[in-house]
Motif scaffolding. Structure first.
Motif, mmCIF file in Angstrom:
data_model
loop_
_atom_site.group_PDB
_atom_site.id
_atom_site.type_symbol
_atom_site.label_atom_id
_atom_site.label_comp_id
_atom_site.label_asym_id
_atom_site.label_seq_id
_atom_site.Cartn_x
_atom_site.Cartn_y
_atom_site.Cartn_z
ATOM 1 N N THR A 73 31.815 113.002 36.207
ATOM 2 C CA THR A 73 31.025 114.032 36.035
ATOM 3 C C THR A 73 31.735 115.394 35.108
ATOM 4 O OG1 THR A 73 30.369 113.577 38.470
ATOM 5 C CG2 THR A 73 29.546 115.724 37.409
ATOM 6 N N SER B 167 31.158 114.535 31.411
ATOM 7 C CA SER B 167 30.059 114.383 30.847
ATOM 8 C C SER B 167 29.469 116.065 30.748
ATOM 9 C CB SER B 167 29.057 113.747 32.097
ATOM 10 O OG SER B 167 27.630 114.119 31.753
ATOM 11 N N ASP B 168 29.793 116.827 31.679
ATOM 12 C CA ASP B 168 29.262 118.151 31.276
ATOM 13 C C ASP B 168 30.089 118.707 30.345
ATOM 14 O OD1 ASP B 168 27.629 118.126 33.566
ATOM 15 O OD2 ASP B 168 28.947 118.941 35.117
ATOM 16 N N LYS C 122 19.980 123.457 26.702
ATOM 17 C CA LYS C 122 20.322 122.150 26.506
ATOM 18 C C LYS C 122 19.603 121.586 25.517
ATOM 19 C CE LYS C 122 21.285 121.634 31.753
ATOM 20 N NZ LYS C 122 21.378 122.905 31.674
ATOM 21 N N SER D 243 22.430 110.856 35.615
ATOM 22 C CA SER D 243 22.257 111.496 36.791
ATOM 23 C C SER D 243 22.819 113.051 36.743
ATOM 24 C CB SER D 243 23.064 110.846 37.992
ATOM 25 O OG SER D 243 24.428 110.659 37.699
ATOM 26 N N ALA D 244 23.857 113.484 36.293
ATOM 27 C CA ALA D 244 24.429 114.830 36.057
ATOM 28 C C ALA D 244 23.519 115.542 35.442
ATOM 29 C CB ALA D 244 25.789 114.472 35.208
ATOM 30 N N THR D 245 23.095 115.124 34.091
ATOM 31 C CA THR D 245 21.928 115.874 33.361
ATOM 32 C C THR D 245 20.747 116.267 34.194
ATOM 33 O OG1 THR D 245 22.743 115.029 31.545
ATOM 34 C CG2 THR D 245 20.697 115.881 31.320
ATOM 35 N N ASP E 71 21.631 118.509 36.910
ATOM 36 C CA ASP E 71 21.629 120.031 36.227
ATOM 37 C C ASP E 71 20.219 120.781 35.980
ATOM 38 O OD1 ASP E 71 22.545 122.294 35.185
ATOM 39 O OD2 ASP E 71 23.773 121.211 33.675
ATOM 40 N N ASP F 160 25.600 121.321 41.217
ATOM 41 C CA ASP F 160 24.396 120.779 40.834
ATOM 42 C C ASP F 160 24.376 119.389 40.232
ATOM 43 O OD1 ASP F 160 25.724 121.740 38.686
ATOM 44 O OD2 ASP F 160 24.234 122.895 37.893
ATOM 45 N N SER F 161 25.486 119.140 39.306
ATOM 46 C CA SER F 161 25.738 117.843 38.712
ATOM 47 C C SER F 161 26.184 116.848 39.447
ATOM 48 C CB SER F 161 26.590 117.910 37.346
ATOM 49 O OG SER F 161 25.884 119.051 36.495
ATOM 50 N N THR G 129 24.954 112.713 41.389
ATOM 51 C CA THR G 129 25.684 111.684 40.852
ATOM 52 C C THR G 129 26.620 111.160 42.052
ATOM 53 O OG1 THR G 129 26.030 113.090 38.757
ATOM 54 C CG2 THR G 129 27.460 111.299 39.117
#
Length: 394
Positions: free
Chosen positions: A270, A273-274, A297, A339-341, A344, A374-375, A379
């Protein structure tokens, strides 16, 4: 221009044979004309008594023809040589006005000021205090790693504290910005119990705790007037699902024999990814991903998140997870990036509806606890499910 020049004849040599004095029958001249003043005074026109003669040379000669005379006394030999008269008038005017300003161009181009250096190009700003953000991130990471690998129960306590603080931030913002009073007490108690139940009893215990928490929210709100009851309990049930229930999947990951490695991989993927989305989007991002939800983004940032997460997933599944393979890590990394996106963007949607930038100010450089969850929250069930499918519940 002096008033004494009005009505006086030009200086000697200007009008040819008739320049020795005024013509006979002409009106008496004004004050005495000084030869010295002639070099600094421009002849002024004599106003005609009768109809004005047509000007010579058109409108563009208004300046040079300002001293042209009209009337019966100056119509003969004084105007027979127009070219000679214009040349002499231009020469005399130039010599009589040595300090006359040159005609200005229309809309002149601005000249660069060499004394002032050109402004330096502005660099892109990260929008946050990176020093504080890195320091807080390192501190949180140290607490998580220490609790995760030494005492699993302590890590469950860390999850429960994060859930309670996140619920407090969410309910506070709802009441401040929308006037929604989601009851915090049953949410906090039920949320902490939900995390513990997920760690002890698995998914079954998490669902039971979720149901009891929702019931407690309905009953607790009955102690207040009925106005706004529906929106308050709806927000309360949403908060119970959004924060503590999703967090229970982290606790359930921890129950496996390699549970610490699974949780560590979940956190690493996670964060990577961020980080990939931020780094690539900040450097190369030009195409907006969802400008109405989160203008910062970009599609390039999403591509960076997918690339970084897939590489990290392949490495983690190959070297951290028992019986894991690299291709499973690629799929896991792709799912984490998605899922993280979405998580967010989901919280960005909530904050935009509330009209706020951050959910809180508890973490310098990050905002609040919910701004870091949030992410992670959406996830967690994705990673838990894929790990169960790939290598079992362990």
């Amino acid at each position: 221009m002096n008033d004494s020049s009005w009505g006086t004849p030009p200086h000697a040599g200007y009008w040819g044979p008739s320049d020795q004095g005024p013509a006979q029958g002409a009106a008496p001249a004004g004050p005495t004309y000084d030869a010295h003043d002639a070099q600094h005074t421009r002849p002024m026109p004599i106003v005609p008594d009768g109809p004005a003669e047509p000007r010579y040379g058109g409108d563009q000669d208004d300046d040079r023809g300002a001293a042209r005379l009209s009337g019966p006394l100056f119509r003969d030999e004084q105007f027979r040589d127009e070219a000679f008269r214009n040349d002499r008038f231009r020469d005399e005017t130039t010599s009589a006005q040595p300090y006359a300003a040159a005609p200005q161009k229309q809309n002149p181009e601005p000249m660069p000021d060499s004394s002032q250096p050109a402004p330096a190009p502005q660099k892109k700003s990260a929008g946050r205090d990176l020093g504080a953000a890195i320091g807080v991130g390192v501190g949180l990471g140290a607490v998580i790693i220490a609790s995760l690998f030494f005492v699993k129960a302590a890590f469950v306590g860390v999850i429960a504290v994060a859930v309670v603080v996140g619920l407090w931030e969410l309910t506070s913002r709802l009441q401040e910005r929308k006037g929604i009073k989601a009851p915090l007490v049953p949410l906090a108690l039920g949320g902490a119990a939900m995390v513990v139940a997920g760690y002890v009893r698995g998914a079954e215990g998490a669902w039971v705790a979720m149901a009891l928490t929702a019931l407690a929210v309905l009953v607790w709100r009955m102690t207040e007037p009925p106005e706004g009851y529906l929106k308050d309990v709806t927000a309360g049930v949403f908060a119970a699902f959004y924060v503590p229930f999703l967090a229970t999947f982290v606790a359930m990951m921890l129950t496996a024999e390699d549970g610490a490695a699974r949780v560590l991989m979940f956190l690493l993927l996670t964060v990577v990814s961020d980080t990939g989305a931020y780094a690539v989007g900040w450097r190369f991002g030009t195409h907006k991903l969802a400008p109405r939800i989160s203008p910062g983004k970009t599609r390039e940032g999403l591509a960076g998140a997918v690339l970084f997460a897939m590489v990290a997933g392949a490495l983690c599944m190959q070297f951290l997870i028992d019986d894991g393979t690299w291709w499973q890590g690629l799929l896991l990394g792709l799912a984490v990036a998605a899922s993280a996106t979405l998580g967010d963007l989901g919280e960005s949607m909530i904050k935009r509806d509330l009209g706020i930038k951050d959910m809180g100010t508890l973490l310098p450089g990050h905002g609040g606890i919910m701004d870091r969850l949030d992410s992670l929250l959406p996830t967690a069930p994705v990673v838990w499910l894929l790990l169960v499918l790939f290598v079992g519940s362990g």
